[in-house]
Motif scaffolding. Structure first.
Motif, PDB file in Angstrom:
ATOM      1  N   ARG A   1       5.512  60.163  25.542  1.00  0.00           N
ATOM      2  CA  ARG A   1       6.544  61.143  25.057  1.00  0.00           C
ATOM      3  C   ARG A   1       5.732  62.198  24.108  1.00  0.00           C
ATOM      4  O   ARG A   1       6.019  63.565  24.482  1.00  0.00           O
TER       5      ARG A   1
ATOM      6  N   THR B   1      12.221  69.651  24.911  1.00  0.00           N
ATOM      7  CA  THR B   1      11.427  68.533  24.605  1.00  0.00           C
ATOM      8  C   THR B   1      12.365  67.234  24.807  1.00  0.00           C
ATOM      9  O   THR B   1      13.541  67.359  24.764  1.00  0.00           O
ATOM     10  N   LEU B   2      11.494  66.421  24.974  1.00  0.00           N
ATOM     11  CA  LEU B   2      12.212  64.780  25.350  1.00  0.00           C
ATOM     12  C   LEU B   2      12.633  64.149  23.984  1.00  0.00           C
ATOM     13  O   LEU B   2      11.767  64.324  22.951  1.00  0.00           O
TER      14      LEU B   2
ATOM     15  N   ALA C   1       1.863  60.585  31.482  1.00  0.00           N
ATOM     16  CA  ALA C   1       2.394  61.953  31.021  1.00  0.00           C
ATOM     17  C   ALA C   1       1.736  63.045  31.865  1.00  0.00           C
ATOM     18  O   ALA C   1       2.697  63.940  31.982  1.00  0.00           O
TER      19      ALA C   1
ATOM     20  N   SER D   1      10.691  52.040  24.015  1.00  0.00           N
ATOM     21  CA  SER D   1       9.803  52.484  23.140  1.00  0.00           C
ATOM     22  C   SER D   1       8.471  51.271  22.871  1.00  0.00           C
ATOM     23  O   SER D   1       8.813  50.226  22.456  1.00  0.00           O
TER      24      SER D   1
ATOM     25  N   ILE E   1      12.033  61.251  30.257  1.00  0.00           N
ATOM     26  CA  ILE E   1      12.169  60.060  29.311  1.00  0.00           C
ATOM     27  C   ILE E   1      12.461  58.960  30.074  1.00  0.00           C
ATOM     28  O   ILE E   1      11.637  57.662  29.781  1.00  0.00           O
TER      29      ILE E   1
ATOM     30  N   SER F   1       4.363  54.269  25.539  1.00  0.00           N
ATOM     31  CA  SER F   1       5.483  55.328  25.932  1.00  0.00           C
ATOM     32  C   SER F   1       5.539  56.268  24.979  1.00  0.00           C
ATOM     33  O   SER F   1       5.877  57.402  25.217  1.00  0.00           O
ATOM     34  N   GLU F   2       5.563  56.116  23.725  1.00  0.00           N
ATOM     35  CA  GLU F   2       5.716  56.904  22.492  1.00  0.00           C
ATOM     36  C   GLU F   2       4.460  57.932  22.760  1.00  0.00           C
ATOM     37  O   GLU F   2       4.695  59.030  22.629  1.00  0.00           O
TER      38      GLU F   2
ATOM     39  N   ASN G   1       5.862  66.353  25.232  1.00  0.00           N
ATOM     40  CA  ASN G   1       6.569  67.541  24.229  1.00  0.00           C
ATOM     41  C   ASN G   1       5.361  68.233  23.790  1.00  0.00           C
ATOM     42  O   ASN G   1       5.888  69.491  23.663  1.00  0.00           O
TER      43      ASN G   1
END
Length: 386
Positions: free
Chosen positions: A330, A312-313, A287, A322, A262, A326-327, A334
Motif C-alpha cells: 500500500r 491514494t489508498l 505493488a 493488514s 486496496i 500488504s502495508e 501511494n
C-alpha cells in the motif's frame, strides 16, 4: 422511432455484475417471471428530460420487458402518482434487451433537480433467466407478483432485496459535459454506510458540488471486492477490463477519479485462512502490478479525452487485510500515486484519513467507513482539483 433531441449526461449509474451469490442473499441467479421490480435512485444532476439505461450484459437470453415506468419517489415502495410516466423503446412499451447488451429507452419529459430521487418500475412477464445486477445497492429494491407498474402505494411489494437489477444508468438532457466517474471498489460502492440514505462517497461528493453552486454529475462505478488486476465471477471484471464500458461510455463525462487497489494488496494476504470465500481467487498481486494497472487506466482515460485523477489508498491498519507485506505494498502504491506525476491530479485521501481509521469514522472492521467517515472522505476532496 426514438428522436434524439438532446445531448445527454449520465446522472446516476451502477456498474453491472454477473449473477452470483454476492455478499447477501439476492435474486440474480433465480431471475424473475410475472413479477414487478421497483427500484429507487438519487440523481446527482437534474434536467428537463430523461432516459433509462438497462443492462442485460451478463444475460444468456434476450430480456423481454413487458413494461417500464418512472415516477417521483413517494417513500419506501410508494410513488407520486401524478408524476408517473411510461417509458418506451422505439415508441413501443414492450421491448427486448439483447443478451450481452445494454439499451437506452426513448426520452421522456420529466423535470428533475440535482439530488432528486427517482423510482423506476419494471414488469417482467416472461422468465428473465439469471439477471445482470449490481450486488451491493445499499438501497432497497421491492418486488411484487404480477404487473404493478402503476401502483401508487407499495402494498403489493412484499419482498425486498439490497441489490439493483438490470438498471445501469439514468441520463438527463442537456446537463453539461463535465461529469465525474468514480471508479473503485467497496469504498466507492459504500460498504459500511447506512442503507437507503445515500451516504456513499460519490453521493456526498455530489452534495458538496451542489452546495458549492456548481452541480456536476458524480457517477458511482464501484463494485464491492473489485480489483485492479484480478477478475472474479462474483466481484466483477478487473478494473482495467471494465474501464472502457464503465467510464468513457458514460455520456457527459470529463474526469475519472480512480480509487482502486486496496483489494489487490489485501485479498492476497488472506489466502491461508479467509472467512470470505466470495473473495477468491486469492491471487498474489505485487505493488508493481497494481501500479501497472493504474498506468493502463490513465492511458485509457487520456485516449478517451478524459482527465485522470488518482486517489491514494485509504488506511487498513487493524483490518484482516493488514500485514507487514500488504502495508508495504500500500505504501509503495501511494508513493507512486503521489510522486510519479502520471496522473493529471491527485487527491491524497490516505493523508486525510490518517495511518489508521479514526474510530469515529470506522464502520467496525477498520477498513470500511461509516457515514461520518464517508463524509470526512468527501470533505477531504479539494473541489478545484476536479
Amino acid at each position: 422511432m426514438s428522436r434524439q433531441k438532446h445531448d445527454w449526461t449520465a446522472a446516476w449509474t451502477a456498474s453491472p455484475q454477473r449473477p452470483g451469490t454476492g455478499f447477501a442473499p439476492n435474486w440474480s441467479e433465480a431471475g424473475f417471471a410475472d413479477q414487478t421490480l421497483r427500484q429507487s435512485v438519487r440523481l446527482s444532476v437534474g434536467g428537463e428530460a430523461l432516459r433509462v439505461r438497462l443492462s442485460n450484459r451478463y444475460g444468456a437470453t434476450p430480456l423481454r420487458i413487458a413494461g417500464l415506468t418512472v415516477a417521483g419517489t413517494g417513500g419506501a415502495a410508494a410513488i407520486k402518482p401524478d408524476t408517473l410516466r411510461e417509458l418506451t423503446v422505439d415508441g413501443k412499451t414492450t421491448f427486448t434487451v439483447p443478451a450481452g447488451a445494454d439499451l437506452a429507452t426513448d426520452e421522456v419529459s420529466f423535470p428533475l433537480g440535482a439530488l432528486d430521487p427517482l423510482t423506476i418500475t419494471t414488469h417482467l412477464a416472461e422468465p428473465s433467466g439469471p439477471a445482470t445486477y449490481h450486488s451491493q445497492a445499499l438501497a432497497t429494491t421491492y418486488r411484487a407478483v404480477g404487473d404493478h407498474r402503476a401502483d401508487a402505494d407499495g402494498t403489493a411489494f412484499t419482498e425486498t432485496s439490497q441489490s439493483w437489477y438490470f438498471l445501469s444508468g439514468v441520463e438527463v438532457a442537456e446537463a453539461g459535459s463535465d461529469g465525474i466517474v468514480v471508479l473503485g471498489d467497496s469504498l466507492t460502492d459504500g460498504t459500511g454506510s447506512t442503507p437507503d440514505t445515500d451516504h456513499r462517497f460519490p453521493d456526498l461528493l455530489a452534495r458538496r458540488l451542489v452546495a458549492s453552486g456548481r452541480p456536476r454529475a458524480v457517477l458511482n462505478q464501484g463494485i464491492g471486492g473489485n480489483r485492479v488486476t484480478v477478475d472474479s465471477a462474483w466481484l466483477g471484471e478487473r478494473a482495467t477490463t471494465r474501464f472502457a464500458r464503465d467510464v468513457p461510455a458514460q455520456p457527459g463525462v470529463r474526469t475519472v477519479l480512480i480509487l482502486a487497489g486496496i483489494n489487490d494488496v489485501g485479498i492476497s494476504e488472506m489466502a491461508t485462512d479467509s472467512p470470505f470465500p466470495i473473495l477468491a481467487p486469492y491471487t498474489e498481486v505485487s505493488a508493481e502490478e497494481v501500479i501497472d494497472g493504474h498506468r493502463d487506466m490513465i492511458r485509457r482515460a487520456h485516449a478517451a479525452g478524459l482527465r485522470a485523477v488518482g486517489a491514494t489508498l485509504l488506511p487498513m491498519r487493524g483490518s484482516g487485510f493488514s500485514t507487514p507485506r500488504s502495508e508495504a505494498k500500500r505504501t509503495a502504491v501511494n508513493t507512486w500515486i503521489r510522486g510519479s506525476g502520471e496522473y493529471d491530479a491527485i487527491i491524497d485521501l490516505a493523508k486525510a484519513m490518517g495511518d489508521a481509521l479514526d474510530p469515529a469514522h470506522d464502520s467496525g472492521d477498520h477498513l470500511h467507513l461509516n457515514d461520518a467517515g464517508y463524509q470526512a472522505m468527501a470533505d477531504a476532496v479539494d473541489l478545484t482539483v476536479l
